[in-house]
Design a protein around this motif. Sequence first.
Motif, mmCIF file in Angstrom:
data_model
loop_
_atom_site.group_PDB
_atom_site.id
_atom_site.type_symbol
_atom_site.label_atom_id
_atom_site.label_comp_id
_atom_site.label_asym_id
_atom_site.label_seq_id
_atom_site.Cartn_x
_atom_site.Cartn_y
_atom_site.Cartn_z
ATOM 1 N N GLN A 121 29.540 44.406 34.199
ATOM 2 C CA GLN A 121 30.795 43.655 34.244
ATOM 3 C C GLN A 121 31.286 43.473 35.674
ATOM 4 O O GLN A 121 31.701 42.378 36.070
ATOM 5 C CB GLN A 121 31.851 44.372 33.402
ATOM 6 C CG GLN A 121 31.569 44.355 31.912
ATOM 7 C CD GLN A 121 32.538 45.216 31.127
ATOM 8 O OE1 GLN A 121 33.685 45.414 31.533
ATOM 9 N NE2 GLN A 121 32.091 45.744 29.994
ATOM 10 N N ALA A 122 31.251 44.537 36.459
ATOM 11 C CA ALA A 122 31.722 44.453 37.844
ATOM 12 C C ALA A 122 30.889 43.466 38.647
ATOM 13 O O ALA A 122 31.423 42.711 39.473
ATOM 14 C CB ALA A 122 31.684 45.836 38.489
ATOM 15 N N ARG A 123 29.586 43.449 38.388
ATOM 16 C CA ARG A 123 28.703 42.517 39.095
ATOM 17 C C ARG A 123 28.986 41.075 38.668
ATOM 18 O O ARG A 123 29.122 40.182 39.509
ATOM 19 C CB ARG A 123 27.246 42.889 38.818
ATOM 20 C CG ARG A 123 26.222 42.021 39.539
ATOM 21 C CD ARG A 123 24.826 42.600 39.426
ATOM 22 N NE ARG A 123 24.428 42.819 38.041
ATOM 23 C CZ ARG A 123 24.320 44.020 37.467
ATOM 24 N NH1 ARG A 123 24.598 45.118 38.158
ATOM 25 N NH2 ARG A 123 23.938 44.137 36.212
ATOM 26 N N ARG A 124 29.094 40.842 37.364
ATOM 27 C CA ARG A 124 29.352 39.483 36.871
ATOM 28 C C ARG A 124 30.712 38.969 37.327
ATOM 29 O O ARG A 124 30.871 37.781 37.636
ATOM 30 C CB ARG A 124 29.266 39.468 35.338
ATOM 31 C CG ARG A 124 29.549 38.107 34.714
ATOM 32 C CD ARG A 124 29.280 38.104 33.223
ATOM 33 N NE ARG A 124 30.069 39.083 32.508
ATOM 34 C CZ ARG A 124 31.348 38.900 32.144
ATOM 35 N NH1 ARG A 124 31.975 37.772 32.458
ATOM 36 N NH2 ARG A 124 31.995 39.832 31.476
ATOM 37 N N LEU A 125 31.693 39.857 37.397
ATOM 38 C CA LEU A 125 33.046 39.469 37.797
ATOM 39 C C LEU A 125 33.237 39.493 39.313
ATOM 40 O O LEU A 125 34.313 39.175 39.814
ATOM 41 C CB LEU A 125 34.064 40.394 37.121
ATOM 42 C CG LEU A 125 34.062 40.325 35.585
ATOM 43 C CD1 LEU A 125 34.919 41.432 34.991
ATOM 44 C CD2 LEU A 125 34.535 38.963 35.103
ATOM 45 N N ASN A 126 32.187 39.904 40.026
ATOM 46 C CA ASN A 126 32.160 39.839 41.489
ATOM 47 C C ASN A 126 33.277 40.655 42.140
ATOM 48 O O ASN A 126 33.987 40.174 43.027
ATOM 49 C CB ASN A 126 32.236 38.378 41.957
ATOM 50 C CG ASN A 126 31.852 38.214 43.415
ATOM 51 O OD1 ASN A 126 31.052 38.990 43.946
ATOM 52 N ND2 ASN A 126 32.428 37.223 44.074
ATOM 53 N N VAL A 127 33.420 41.905 41.703
ATOM 54 C CA VAL A 127 34.429 42.779 42.306
ATOM 55 C C VAL A 127 33.825 44.060 42.880
ATOM 56 O O VAL A 127 34.552 44.906 43.394
ATOM 57 C CB VAL A 127 35.541 43.145 41.295
ATOM 58 C CG1 VAL A 127 36.332 41.916 40.899
ATOM 59 C CG2 VAL A 127 34.962 43.851 40.069
ATOM 60 N N GLY A 128 32.514 44.187 42.812
ATOM 61 C CA GLY A 128 31.887 45.420 43.283
ATOM 62 C C GLY A 128 32.203 45.749 44.727
ATOM 63 O O GLY A 128 32.400 46.921 45.084
ATOM 64 N N ALA A 129 32.281 44.724 45.577
ATOM 65 C CA ALA A 129 32.537 44.956 47.002
ATOM 66 C C ALA A 129 33.959 45.442 47.263
ATOM 67 O O ALA A 129 34.254 45.938 48.359
ATOM 68 C CB ALA A 129 32.275 43.676 47.788
ATOM 69 N N LEU A 130 34.833 45.312 46.272
ATOM 70 C CA LEU A 130 36.228 45.722 46.433
ATOM 71 C C LEU A 130 36.472 47.151 45.952
ATOM 72 O O LEU A 130 37.601 47.641 46.013
ATOM 73 C CB LEU A 130 37.141 44.761 45.663
ATOM 74 C CG LEU A 130 37.050 43.288 46.078
ATOM 75 C CD1 LEU A 130 37.863 42.413 45.137
ATOM 76 C CD2 LEU A 130 37.519 43.105 47.516
ATOM 77 N N ILE A 131 35.418 47.801 45.486
ATOM 78 C CA ILE A 131 35.522 49.146 44.917
ATOM 79 C C ILE A 131 34.728 50.116 45.778
ATOM 80 O O ILE A 131 33.545 49.895 46.048
ATOM 81 C CB ILE A 131 34.992 49.156 43.469
ATOM 82 C CG1 ILE A 131 35.853 48.236 42.590
ATOM 83 C CG2 ILE A 131 34.957 50.574 42.907
ATOM 84 C CD1 ILE A 131 35.238 47.930 41.243
#
Length: 217
Positions: A121-131
Amino acid sequence: MKTGKPLSVRNLILDWSGTVADDLAGVLRATNHVLVRYGAKPLTLDEFREHFSLPWIHFYRRRLPRVSEKDLDTAFWEIMRDEEDRVELLPHARAFLEFARARAMRVYICTSVAPRSFESQARRLNVGALIARSYAGLVDKRDAIARILRENGLRPEETLFVGDMVHDLETARHGGVRSCAVLTGYDRREKLAKAKPDLLVNDLAELRARLESEDSR
């Protein structure tokens, strides 16, 4: 929202489901699939929000005491596997994560969602770099909070735990960190208020405004 001592937040520990990501409809469908499969009545959304709790196995033990954890999990994923692709970020979530990065606040995820599901989910929603770091697949978050603080060198007085369920607030208290309840997920205002969070906000936009106001003092 409660007011009180300045927050002085440098670190944010965020729940995922109901706080950052919206998976409530899918989880309800998967849960009802499990209940019906093993002879229990399905729940309405209001009933689910009233009675569901974490750790999730306790919820099922009250309704399906003779069904094994393995069988419960298998039935749940028969539906949830397809529902995962429908999970989206909640309103204001991306802006809040970007705000935290701009303010050099480190963001950690603390969730009961399975690691594979969270990562997908984090990868698909493109938020991994913010965590900064994620802790997923936690059966009981209270058992993990001390480790999260220790492994990342987080000072409790500089850390805020944000979540949508009573279990999140209990976890914050267990770790000696301040808590913020958001009304975008599973537990209703009445349940959350009874747990006495340090802050109670409608959504992450309201929390952002509070943090910005603290910066301006």
